[in-house]
Design an enzyme around this catalytic site. Structure first.
Site, short mmCIF file in Angstrom:
data_model
loop_
_atom_site.label_atom_id
_atom_site.label_comp_id
_atom_site.label_asym_id
_atom_site.label_seq_id
_atom_site.Cartn_x
_atom_site.Cartn_y
_atom_site.Cartn_z
N CYS A 53 0.85 -1.19 0.00
CA CYS A 53 0.00 0.00 0.00
C CYS A 53 0.89 1.25 0.00
O CYS A 53 2.00 1.25 0.52
CB CYS A 53 -0.90 0.01 1.23
SG CYS A 53 -2.03 1.44 1.27
N ARG A 57 2.94 4.75 6.36
CA ARG A 57 3.36 4.02 7.56
C ARG A 57 3.81 2.59 7.27
O ARG A 57 4.11 1.83 8.18
CB ARG A 57 2.20 4.01 8.56
CG ARG A 57 1.78 5.39 9.03
CD ARG A 57 0.42 5.37 9.69
NE ARG A 57 -0.64 4.97 8.74
CZ ARG A 57 -1.91 4.82 9.08
NH1 ARG A 57 -2.29 5.00 10.33
NH2 ARG A 57 -2.81 4.47 8.17
N HIS A 109 -2.27 -4.05 4.84
CA HIS A 109 -2.13 -3.67 6.25
C HIS A 109 -3.50 -3.41 6.86
O HIS A 109 -4.38 -2.84 6.21
CB HIS A 109 -1.21 -2.46 6.41
CG HIS A 109 -1.76 -1.19 5.86
ND1 HIS A 109 -2.34 -0.21 6.63
CD2 HIS A 109 -1.87 -0.75 4.58
CE1 HIS A 109 -2.75 0.78 5.87
NE2 HIS A 109 -2.48 0.49 4.62
N CYS A 112 -6.29 -0.13 6.75
CA CYS A 112 -6.01 0.51 5.45
C CYS A 112 -7.17 1.43 5.06
O CYS A 112 -8.33 1.00 4.97
CB CYS A 112 -5.83 -0.57 4.40
SG CYS A 112 -5.46 0.09 2.76
CO CO Z 1 -3.46 1.21 2.97
#
Ligand code: CO
Length: 228
Positions: A53, A57, A109, A112
């Site tokens: 993604c 982070r 993750h 998201c």
């Molecule tokens: Co994401």
């Protein structure tokens, strides 16, 4: 100093800090290894392709304790893998056929934003068309997902299914299948990263051949002599 000027200074500070950070990075790196950049500039041979993604982070290198040169990276919003994405396909083709990566890993993750947006009925603009691919994944598993009352839990499951679908979609590509047909040892994997703990979970969907793939998606060896 007026508020506008202060705001303006802060604005350029954010940008200038990066350049300062780069100077520090170069200095620190050269102190440890004076040949670091000259060696890295010679070429790359990363054994891994990471599809993750775009979320700030979830940086591939930091969370896997790897260094520049070790992971070839493709990122987009919500680590979506779709057959017609020329950007993803180009990265995949280059990674497999030129770099000869050994593993392709789709990493989603929990938490998201793209997944949460896709789960809602709100409009977010252009991105809605991209997120529709995630709605398609939801539809495939709607029976199970609709029964999960807790919204966080439901989105977590959709995060996992989106990764699993991504792994499956990679396996469907002629690029991955030709690698397998040519005897290239290539694994396709699905992981999920937790923003809360920093830990990665292996979804255990690793695939090394097309044996379990539905017949309709299986390609024979290349035969370009099509009779039209
Ligand atoms: Co994401």
């Amino acid at each position: 100093m007026s508020d506008i000027i202060k705001k303006d200074l802060h604005h350029s500070e954010i940008y200038l800090n990066l350049l300062e950070g780069n100077k520090q990075f170069v200095k620190d790196t050269l102190e440890i290894d004076s040949e670091y950049f000259t060696n890295l500039a010679k070429g790359q041979e990363p054994p891994i392709l990471w599809i993750g993604c775009a979320d700030s982070r979830v940086p591939a290198n930091q969370i896997t304790n790897t260094k520049p040169g070790e992971i070839f990276v493709h990122r987009n919003i919500a680590n979506v893998v779709v057959h017609s994405d020329m950007n993803m396909l180009s990265v995949l083709d280059y990674a497999i056929n030129i770099l000869h990566v050994k593993h392709v890993i789709v990493t989603g993750h929990y938490g998201c934003g793209g997944i949460l947006a896709a789960m809602s009925n709100r409009q977010f603009g252009l991105i809605d068309n991209w997120l529709s691919h995630i709605k398609d994944v939801y539809r495939l598993h709607a029976k199970e997902l609709d029964q999960i009352a807790d919204e966080v839990e439901r989105s977590n499951r959709l995060v996992e299914y989106n990764v699993i679908e991504g792994v499956y979609n990679l396996c469907k590509t002629s690029i991955v299948q030709n690698a397998w047909l040519n005897g290239q040892l290539l694994g396709v994997h699905g992981w999920v990263y937790s923003l809360n703990t920093g830990k990665i979970t292996d979804l255990k969907v690793s695939t090394y051949n097309s044996a379990n793939m539905e017949d309709i998606f299986k390609f024979d060896s290349t035969d370009l002599k099509l009779s039209i």
